[in-house]
Design a protein around this motif. Sequence first.
Motif, PDB file in Angstrom:
ATOM      1  N   MET A 123       0.834  -1.129   0.038  1.00 23.05           N
ATOM      2  CA  MET A 123       0.027   0.048  -0.217  1.00 23.05           C
ATOM      3  C   MET A 123       0.876   1.177   0.024  1.00 23.05           C
ATOM      4  N   ASP A 124       1.868   1.146   0.548  1.00 24.64           N
ATOM      5  CA  ASP A 124       2.911   2.456   0.423  1.00 24.64           C
ATOM      6  C   ASP A 124       3.194   2.551  -1.041  1.00 24.64           C
ATOM      7  N   ALA A 140       1.446   1.871  -3.370  1.00 23.51           N
ATOM      8  CA  ALA A 140      -0.020   2.207  -4.052  1.00 23.51           C
ATOM      9  C   ALA A 140       0.188   3.882  -3.929  1.00 23.51           C
ATOM     10  N   MET A 141       0.381   4.211  -2.727  1.00 19.20           N
ATOM     11  CA  MET A 141       0.275   5.765  -2.328  1.00 19.20           C
ATOM     12  C   MET A 141       1.275   6.432  -3.234  1.00 19.20           C
ATOM     13  N   ALA A 165      -0.220   6.899  -6.614  1.00 21.14           N
ATOM     14  CA  ALA A 165      -1.391   7.751  -6.613  1.00 21.14           C
ATOM     15  C   ALA A 165      -1.011   9.163  -6.534  1.00 21.14           C
ATOM     16  N   LYS A 166       0.380   9.446  -5.827  1.00 24.32           N
ATOM     17  CA  LYS A 166       0.872  10.773  -5.774  1.00 24.32           C
ATOM     18  C   LYS A 166       1.231  11.221  -6.882  1.00 24.32           C
ATOM     19  N   MET A 207      -1.308   1.889 -10.886  1.00 21.67           N
ATOM     20  CA  MET A 207      -1.987   1.451  -9.914  1.00 21.67           C
ATOM     21  C   MET A 207      -3.015   0.105 -10.176  1.00 21.67           C
ATOM     22  N   LEU A 219      -0.558  -2.787 -10.228  1.00 19.02           N
ATOM     23  CA  LEU A 219      -0.466  -3.251  -8.791  1.00 19.02           C
ATOM     24  C   LEU A 219      -1.499  -4.028  -8.455  1.00 19.02           C
ATOM     25  N   SER A 273      -6.943  -6.508  -4.919  1.00 18.27           N
ATOM     26  CA  SER A 273      -5.784  -6.235  -3.911  1.00 18.27           C
ATOM     27  C   SER A 273      -6.228  -5.898  -2.504  1.00 18.27           C
ATOM     28  N   GLU A 326      -4.461  -3.373   5.592  1.00 18.50           N
ATOM     29  CA  GLU A 326      -4.128  -2.012   5.734  1.00 18.50           C
ATOM     30  C   GLU A 326      -5.216  -0.808   5.401  1.00 18.50           C
ATOM     31  N   ARG A 327      -5.597  -1.146   4.055  1.00 23.68           N
ATOM     32  CA  ARG A 327      -6.521  -0.103   3.429  1.00 23.68           C
ATOM     33  C   ARG A 327      -7.659  -0.977   2.873  1.00 23.68           C
ATOM     34  N   LEU A 341      -7.274   0.535  -3.009  1.00 23.77           N
ATOM     35  CA  LEU A 341      -6.600   0.515  -4.275  1.00 23.77           C
ATOM     36  C   LEU A 341      -7.761   0.378  -5.491  1.00 23.77           C
ATOM     37  N   ILE A 369      -8.995   3.157  -8.105  1.00 23.68           N
ATOM     38  CA  ILE A 369      -8.948   2.900  -9.560  1.00 23.68           C
ATOM     39  C   ILE A 369     -10.288   3.006 -10.282  1.00 23.68           C
ATOM     40  N   ALA A 380      -3.629  13.717  -9.180  1.00 26.90           N
ATOM     41  CA  ALA A 380      -2.914  13.147  -8.176  1.00 26.90           C
ATOM     42  C   ALA A 380      -3.611  13.253  -7.049  1.00 26.90           C
ATOM     43  N   LEU A 414      -6.869  10.964  -6.777  1.00 27.25           N
ATOM     44  CA  LEU A 414      -6.412   9.594  -6.607  1.00 27.25           C
ATOM     45  C   LEU A 414      -6.128   9.356  -5.001  1.00 27.25           C
ATOM     46  N   GLU A 415      -5.335  10.173  -4.620  1.00 26.43           N
ATOM     47  CA  GLU A 415      -4.757  10.104  -3.047  1.00 26.43           C
ATOM     48  C   GLU A 415      -5.873  10.099  -2.160  1.00 26.43           C
ATOM     49  N   MET A 432      -7.571   6.932  -1.928  1.00 26.05           N
ATOM     50  CA  MET A 432      -6.600   5.799  -1.223  1.00 26.05           C
ATOM     51  C   MET A 432      -7.102   5.513   0.189  1.00 26.05           C
TER      52      MET A 432
END
Lengths: 260, 272
Positions: free
Chosen positions: A118-119, A121-122, A125-126, A133, A136, B28, B32-33, B37, B41, B58, B61-62, B65
């Motif tokens: 997930m790190d 993935a972040m 995203a950034k 993405m 992944l 996925s 954690e999340r 993801l 998307i 960005a 998208l963030e 997340m």
Amino acid sequence: MQTALIVGIILALLWFIEKMLGTPMVIRPIVVSTIIGAALGDVQTGLLVGATLELVFMGFIQVGGAVPPDVLVGAGLGTAYAIIGNNGAEVALALALPIALLAQSIKVLVFIIRSWFMDYAMKLAKAANIKGMINLNVGGLLLHCALYFVVGFVAILFGSNAVEAFVNNIPDAIMNGLEVAGGLLPAVGFALLLLPMMKKTNVLYFLLGFSLLAYMNIPILGITLFGVVLAFIIVYEFGGKNGGDQDTTDKEDEEELFDV
Amino acid sequence: MSDKRKLTKDEKKLMREIFWSSFMLEASYNYERQQALGYSIGMWPAIKRYYKNEKDRAEALERHMNIFNTTPHVVTTITGVATALEKEASENPSFDKKIINNVKIGLMGPFAGIGDSLFWGTLRIIAVGIGLSLAQQGSILGPILFLLLFNVPHMLVRYYGGVFGYKFGTKIMDQANNSGIMQKISKGATIVGLMVIGAMTASMVKLESSLVFTIGDEKIPMQEYLDQIFPLLLPLLYTILMFYLLKKGMKPTTILLVTIAIGIIGSLIGII
């Protein structure tokens, strides 16, 4: 060797479809066992085993973060062993349960590994890197599928003989008992389904559904229709405090919602 | 209030894109999340439409997340609502973007509740009920019918849920609270679900006593008497006992093993 490959591929492929197509239920035993049966040349046994296991695994669904016993691996390997050893649904059941419990840990492991992703993935995203993405996301799924393939392959290749010897040594009395247990196990599944839904205030609806079948033998689809009508009456006709005085816009909205 | 207007051609295209991007939600899944993801998307069709420069894309998208979890079959309804909010955010610089995630969090719980009881609890059970009897007779139609009965409504809800969510957009929370739509659907779904599970319990759980009492010369099979009081009483009692044990915090796996033991021991000593 060939059988082991086939079983491994089926497990991996079914999981891939399940998670690429939005959980369409292709990993439920009724489907898994049939496909394994067809691939190993015995559709009939596959169907019967699938029907038995579907009932037993009824309550094992993934809701929220809790990981249930692994239905796909349990049903897949249980069916394969039963067919390879020319055995019936009871044997499949006896094997599928412990396998499903053991295989539970595969998912836990994958969920932990993917947490590390997930790190990354972040970071993607950034950078607004949508392709990265998606890759992944699919990569995480392929990892899971690969593990299923390995488990299926290894379990059939190295396990078949041991399992067959073990099964042949089970006394008849125990096999009869397993048959009885097979009829009893769906109760656990239904209780699991009821757990988040049933409260003291609505236990009567459960009893109503039960009695309609027990006394009148109405088919399940018929009972469902009664249920829909009853729910509509209770929610709308006696719809609580604001049931009678809604303005028209609200009603239109609700109708639209039900059209969905 | 209620948005009866037809979608424009471009909006219909957007709806189709949201539909197709929604399928990988759980590919996925992780601790954690959870589904984040996949969800992020799934927001891409909206993000790429409304934000033209890389920095905004960005950021969006963030934003998506953030941890997310709901029933996969109903996710597009939330995507639709969030899409309408992103549209507003892209057009209106004073729009507080925190609202988007707040609304999402507000929706994912209730939708998981409704989605789970509608899809896992009711639709799947009905599909199993019909597919199972065919499979037991050895008909390949069983599994096929099971998949169709589940997935035709699934696809319809997936597509039209997105349209519905998008149309209601920002207003859905107000309306949902005002008229109590969420509570009503949830209550209705629970009633149907409970009745279906009740019926399935009666038809699928098998438990009969093979005890025979002998009084004088007369043999009295226990099961016949039980049937006169309440047919299928034993399956009902056993299911309720299971429910009670789960409620008390016993682990499902323990209960499964105990049930197998009861089956084996019970049949060995000849009471069931």
